[in-house]
Design a protein around this motif. Structure first.
Motif, PDB file in Angstrom:
ATOM      1  N   ARG A   9     -41.216 -49.339 -73.534  1.00 26.71           N
ATOM      2  CA  ARG A   9     -40.636 -49.701 -72.441  1.00 26.71           C
ATOM      3  C   ARG A   9     -40.188 -51.213 -72.695  1.00 26.71           C
ATOM      4  NH1 ARG A   9     -45.500 -47.507 -68.495  1.00 26.71           N
ATOM      5  NH2 ARG A   9     -44.927 -45.281 -68.851  1.00 26.71           N
ATOM      6  N   PRO A  12     -35.804 -51.464 -72.733  1.00 28.34           N
ATOM      7  CA  PRO A  12     -35.023 -51.797 -71.421  1.00 28.34           C
ATOM      8  C   PRO A  12     -35.332 -53.215 -70.805  1.00 28.34           C
ATOM      9  CG  PRO A  12     -36.526 -49.846 -71.163  1.00 28.34           C
ATOM     10  CD  PRO A  12     -36.940 -50.387 -72.379  1.00 28.34           C
ATOM     11  N   SER A  48     -27.880 -49.546 -68.734  1.00 27.75           N
ATOM     12  CA  SER A  48     -28.940 -50.052 -67.738  1.00 27.75           C
ATOM     13  C   SER A  48     -28.719 -49.806 -66.225  1.00 27.75           C
ATOM     14  CB  SER A  48     -29.107 -51.594 -67.813  1.00 27.75           C
ATOM     15  OG  SER A  48     -29.526 -51.910 -69.107  1.00 27.75           O
ATOM     16  N   HIS A  52     -29.407 -45.217 -66.159  1.00 24.30           N
ATOM     17  CA  HIS A  52     -30.580 -45.295 -65.211  1.00 24.30           C
ATOM     18  C   HIS A  52     -30.515 -44.891 -63.925  1.00 24.30           C
ATOM     19  CE1 HIS A  52     -33.033 -48.591 -68.145  1.00 24.30           C
ATOM     20  NE2 HIS A  52     -32.401 -47.416 -68.782  1.00 24.30           N
ATOM     21  N   GLN A  55     -30.628 -41.198 -63.739  1.00 26.20           N
ATOM     22  CA  GLN A  55     -31.854 -40.564 -64.085  1.00 26.20           C
ATOM     23  C   GLN A  55     -32.798 -40.495 -62.898  1.00 26.20           C
ATOM     24  OE1 GLN A  55     -33.410 -42.780 -67.360  1.00 26.20           O
ATOM     25  NE2 GLN A  55     -31.864 -41.892 -68.896  1.00 26.20           N
ATOM     26  N   THR A  77     -37.728 -46.226 -62.498  1.00 26.27           N
ATOM     27  CA  THR A  77     -36.819 -45.687 -63.221  1.00 26.27           C
ATOM     28  C   THR A  77     -35.406 -46.432 -63.520  1.00 26.27           C
ATOM     29  OG1 THR A  77     -37.390 -43.382 -62.532  1.00 26.27           O
ATOM     30  CG2 THR A  77     -35.256 -43.504 -63.504  1.00 26.27           C
ATOM     31  N   GLN A  78     -34.959 -47.004 -62.577  1.00 25.26           N
ATOM     32  CA  GLN A  78     -33.958 -48.050 -62.844  1.00 25.26           C
ATOM     33  C   GLN A  78     -34.036 -49.066 -63.696  1.00 25.26           C
ATOM     34  OE1 GLN A  78     -31.085 -47.459 -61.167  1.00 25.26           O
ATOM     35  NE2 GLN A  78     -30.280 -49.227 -62.540  1.00 25.26           N
ATOM     36  N   GLY A  81     -35.696 -46.727 -66.875  1.00 28.63           N
ATOM     37  CA  GLY A  81     -34.923 -45.350 -67.325  1.00 28.63           C
ATOM     38  C   GLY A  81     -35.992 -44.468 -67.869  1.00 28.63           C
ATOM     39  N   TRP A  84     -39.805 -44.794 -68.708  1.00 27.42           N
ATOM     40  CA  TRP A  84     -40.812 -44.919 -67.956  1.00 27.42           C
ATOM     41  C   TRP A  84     -41.394 -43.555 -67.455  1.00 27.42           C
ATOM     42  CZ3 TRP A  84     -41.582 -43.264 -62.918  1.00 27.42           C
ATOM     43  CH2 TRP A  84     -42.771 -43.543 -62.433  1.00 27.42           C
TER      44      TRP A  84
END
Length: 91
Positions: A9, A12, A48, A52, A55, A77-78, A81, A84
């Motif tokens: 994590r 990102p 990014s 993301h 997803q 998620t944003q 991605g 998470w």
């Protein structure tokens, strides 16, 4: 949370920091002259922002049974991605 999950994590977050620093540098007319650094910035922006966002539907399906709201799932998620929503069982 497992150390491996935390490490995944962080990646990102570093990408978002790189985007912010690059954007601020461009705003004060200090964008790097190095083509490689600029190319990495654009690749990071694509991953990014676009990847993301792409997803989010999968994350919403994966988190449907969780206690998180769809908005919270989309935001996380944003930001993170797949690192998470694919690590929710491991968290």
């Amino acid at each position: 949370m497992r150390p491996k999950t935390i490490a995944l994590r962080v990646i990102p977050i570093l990408g978002w920091v790189y985007l912010a620093v690059g954007l601020l540098a461009a705003l004060v007319d200090r964008a790097p002259a190095n083509r490689l650094l600029r190319a990495i910035w654009w690749i990071d922006a694509f991953l990014s922002i676009v990847v993301h966002a792409a997803q989010i539907p999968a994350a919403l399906r994966a988190a449907a049974a969780s206690d998180r709201s769809p908005v919270e799932t989309a935001v996380l998620t944003q930001i993170f991605g797949a690192t998470w929503w694919k690590t929710q069982e491991a968290a």
